[in-house]
Design a protein around this motif. Sequence first.
Motif, PDB file in Angstrom:
ATOM      1  N   GLY A 440       0.800  -1.213   0.000  1.00 56.33           N
ATOM      2  CA  GLY A 440       0.000   0.000   0.000  1.00 56.33           C
ATOM      3  C   GLY A 440       0.836   1.268   0.000  1.00 56.33           C
ATOM      4  N   TRP A 441       2.123   1.126   0.320  1.00 52.54           N
ATOM      5  CA  TRP A 441       3.019   2.290   0.313  1.00 52.54           C
ATOM      6  C   TRP A 441       3.185   2.864  -1.092  1.00 52.54           C
ATOM      7  N   PHE A 442       3.064   2.007  -2.117  1.00 50.25           N
ATOM      8  CA  PHE A 442       3.357   2.466  -3.477  1.00 50.25           C
ATOM      9  C   PHE A 442       2.421   3.586  -3.943  1.00 50.25           C
ATOM     10  N   PRO A 443       1.081   3.384  -3.903  1.00 50.86           N
ATOM     11  CA  PRO A 443       0.219   4.492  -4.337  1.00 50.86           C
ATOM     12  C   PRO A 443       0.344   5.729  -3.460  1.00 50.86           C
ATOM     13  N   ILE A 444       0.665   5.517  -2.154  1.00 53.53           N
ATOM     14  CA  ILE A 444       0.840   6.679  -1.278  1.00 53.53           C
ATOM     15  C   ILE A 444       2.063   7.483  -1.706  1.00 53.53           C
ATOM     16  N   VAL A 445       3.166   6.771  -1.998  1.00 51.44           N
ATOM     17  CA  VAL A 445       4.377   7.460  -2.464  1.00 51.44           C
ATOM     18  C   VAL A 445       4.105   8.179  -3.780  1.00 51.44           C
ATOM     19  N   MET A 446       3.421   7.494  -4.701  1.00 53.22           N
ATOM     20  CA  MET A 446       3.111   8.120  -5.994  1.00 53.22           C
ATOM     21  C   MET A 446       2.209   9.336  -5.817  1.00 53.22           C
ATOM     22  N   ALA A 447       1.252   9.229  -4.884  1.00 50.81           N
ATOM     23  CA  ALA A 447       0.345  10.351  -4.633  1.00 50.81           C
ATOM     24  C   ALA A 447       1.100  11.536  -4.030  1.00 50.81           C
ATOM     25  N   ILE A 448       2.028  11.256  -3.097  1.00 48.14           N
ATOM     26  CA  ILE A 448       2.804  12.337  -2.481  1.00 48.14           C
ATOM     27  C   ILE A 448       3.676  13.025  -3.525  1.00 48.14           C
ATOM     28  N   VAL A 449       4.306  12.226  -4.393  1.00 44.85           N
ATOM     29  CA  VAL A 449       5.130  12.805  -5.464  1.00 44.85           C
ATOM     30  C   VAL A 449       4.271  13.668  -6.388  1.00 44.85           C
ATOM     31  N   SER A 450       3.114  13.135  -6.807  1.00 44.95           N
ATOM     32  CA  SER A 450       2.223  13.884  -7.703  1.00 44.95           C
ATOM     33  C   SER A 450       1.709  15.148  -7.021  1.00 44.95           C
ATOM     34  N   PHE A 451       1.323  15.028  -5.753  1.00 45.76           N
ATOM     35  CA  PHE A 451       0.823  16.178  -4.997  1.00 45.76           C
ATOM     36  C   PHE A 451       1.901  17.261  -4.894  1.00 45.76           C
ATOM     37  N   THR A 452       3.143  16.840  -4.638  1.00 42.51           N
ATOM     38  CA  THR A 452       4.250  17.797  -4.539  1.00 42.51           C
ATOM     39  C   THR A 452       4.460  18.527  -5.859  1.00 42.51           C
ATOM     40  N   VAL A 453       4.401  17.778  -6.952  1.00 45.42           N
ATOM     41  CA  VAL A 453       4.577  18.389  -8.274  1.00 45.42           C
ATOM     42  C   VAL A 453       3.457  19.385  -8.569  1.00 45.42           C
ATOM     43  N   LEU A 454       2.217  18.974  -8.323  1.00 45.93           N
ATOM     44  CA  LEU A 454       1.061  19.828  -8.623  1.00 45.93           C
ATOM     45  C   LEU A 454       1.090  21.119  -7.805  1.00 45.93           C
ATOM     46  N   THR A 455       1.334  20.988  -6.515  1.00 47.37           N
ATOM     47  CA  THR A 455       1.317  22.177  -5.649  1.00 47.37           C
ATOM     48  C   THR A 455       2.548  23.049  -5.862  1.00 47.37           C
ATOM     49  N   THR A 456       3.678  22.423  -6.176  1.00 50.10           N
ATOM     50  CA  THR A 456       4.894  23.209  -6.426  1.00 50.10           C
ATOM     51  C   THR A 456       4.727  24.080  -7.654  1.00 50.10           C
ATOM     52  N   TRP A 457       4.142  23.516  -8.700  1.00 51.64           N
ATOM     53  CA  TRP A 457       3.962  24.314  -9.917  1.00 51.64           C
ATOM     54  C   TRP A 457       3.001  25.480  -9.663  1.00 51.64           C
ATOM     55  N   ARG A 458       1.907  25.201  -8.951  1.00 49.34           N
ATOM     56  CA  ARG A 458       0.950  26.283  -8.700  1.00 49.34           C
ATOM     57  C   ARG A 458       1.569  27.379  -7.833  1.00 49.34           C
ATOM     58  N   ARG A 459       2.302  26.974  -6.793  1.00 51.03           N
ATOM     59  CA  ARG A 459       2.954  27.948  -5.915  1.00 51.03           C
ATOM     60  C   ARG A 459       4.027  28.738  -6.670  1.00 51.03           C
ATOM     61  N   GLY A 460       4.817  28.047  -7.475  1.00 54.39           N
ATOM     62  CA  GLY A 460       5.862  28.712  -8.234  1.00 54.39           C
ATOM     63  C   GLY A 460       5.326  29.729  -9.217  1.00 54.39           C
ATOM     64  N   ARG A 461       4.233  29.386  -9.890  1.00 57.54           N
ATOM     65  CA  ARG A 461       3.641  30.326 -10.856  1.00 57.54           C
ATOM     66  C   ARG A 461       3.121  31.577 -10.161  1.00 57.54           C
TER      67      ARG A 461
END
Length: 639
Positions: A440-461
């Motif tokens: 179950g760690w796999f989708p959580i890790v993938m979700a955290i990575v995706s969440f970080t990417v999504l929020t980082t781009w929005r914050r950076g813009r």
Amino acid sequence: MPASVQANKKRKNPTVSHDHSQKRLAPVVIAAIGVVFGDIGTSPLYALKEIFNGHHPIDVTPDNILGILSMVFWSIMALVTLKYVTVIMRADNRGEGGSLALLSLITENSRNRVVTWVISLLGIFAAALFYGDSMITPAISVLSAVEGLEIVSPDFKTYVLPITLVILTGLFFIQSRGTGTVGLFFGPVMVGWFGVLGVLGALEIARHPDVLAALNPLYAARFILNHPGLAFLALGSVVLAVTGGEALYTDMGHFGRYPIRLAWFGFVMPALVLNYFGQGALLLNEPAAIESPFFHLGPNWALIPMVVLATMATVIASQAVISGAFSVARQAVQMGFLPRMLIIHTSGKEEGQIYVPFTNWTLYFAVVALVVGFGNSSNLAAAYGIAVTGTMLIDTVLVAFVMVLLWRWHPLVVTLVAGGFLIVDIAFFAANAIKIPQGGWFPIVMAIVSFTVLTTWRRGRRLVRRELAKQGVPMPAFLKMLGSDVHRVSGTAVFMTGSKEGVPAALLHNLKHNQVLHERVALVTVETTDTPYVNDLHRLYLHRMEKGFLRIVIRYGFMEDPDVPQALEHCRRLGEPFEIMETTFYVSRETVIPGVLGRKIHPLRARLFAFMSKNATSATDFFKIPNNRVVELGTQLVI
């Protein structure tokens, strides 16, 4: 005088027909069966097998079989039929569904900044969980179908992984060719699949009709009361029977609410229930069939055809998830959660048929890693439930806000309905959380990575826009100091800018270095609205200013792809025609340098944002501007 037309708030997807006449309804229902129900339709391959024979095995006794069947049936009724089909599908955003569409709907109607912030984070994380789910679904579905060869002969066991990898590789390689041709077969194949599910289940039930006693919820209640610990662990596998239920809401925009509901109640749900109860009837008579109750359900001569049909069905289910990932990626780009990326339309007729190369190959390598790393469908099942239950939990929270903000339901009704769903969702999520160490760690890790990417781009813009605003010059002040000594050349210049205020940096650079201006200058901003689509008649806002300057705002829905030259054609009706081959487009290319503003964004996220910004698709390609009409000017920003 400004010439403007506001976005039509009632606009729906122009490509989706809501004509439910008998003549048009049948093809739409068949298409919906092919696309929407692929994931949940392939769950009978592994659900009961995993419940009884998985990481937390349960004795195959008559009481346990009836208790588990009752839990499966009422889970389908509660989570899919009642929650998604009956309630959540009412919460459409101008016909569109899904976490991001729901997020836009709520933020549009919320006036509380804290609520908006919390809802935004939940919606983004739900989208991030979807990516984890879209990696696991193709792996577990195709692998579980090919594992049917082991029932034909144990000698085939060594070929299961290679065959699975070949099928998945072929599936991802054909994405660039589009799904139009393959899609023609989706509906009929899945209709045949559900028909076989129902027939095989009904034949076995006819031999052992006593299994129908499990329709009584008392059997589920009795199993839970007699074995509370075991029942809690079983929930982690029972959820496999409802995976894909959230897809009914996500794909609503493609087919409409009514065809999906009709397909579910009239065909899909009865076929699934018959098959699960047929497998239960088989286990009552032959407990040893638990090694693969689905494939043992049919006669021996039908085993190889069943493996072939199951493989076709799982490929279709995987295709639907992959296409969904493409759609979510496009929505995320349009809503400002991802950088511009290459999006290829594979059909000139169907708006929804797109191909996103980056998303496709990211999914492919993740799926291959999952198949090789986990080795079999039972191990993958441990990784599957956490992403699905997390998404379902967030959907319940989001729809609770819809009940309050849009539907204006009484607080008591909201508490009873949303609270009831929430209790069920939390129970399923908690049961799957136990399986985190097993996979179950796999989708959580993938979700955290995706969440970080999504929020980082929005914050950076946001930080980039803030820096550009600091460096900018107010438009009135610029026009006032623009004297007659500035040389004006014939033609039109279009300056693409992300802000509707101030002077674009590219214009200032051009004036500083070239010391000329065109006789007509248009400052063009592209906006994404909270609606899926914007009517072409209501796409533009045009404001005439002094000294030949125009301010133009072009609006697109979050399900549309921007095409600036095409949009500018509509300026003709407003008295400002654009001849594209006589127009020069100026685009600013920002080079982001991580620096002293690390206090406003973590240094690692600043570097991630700079990397994404550097590798984003150019504005020229993204906005479909002819390359031979573009002048690109660079700007360095420290963030």
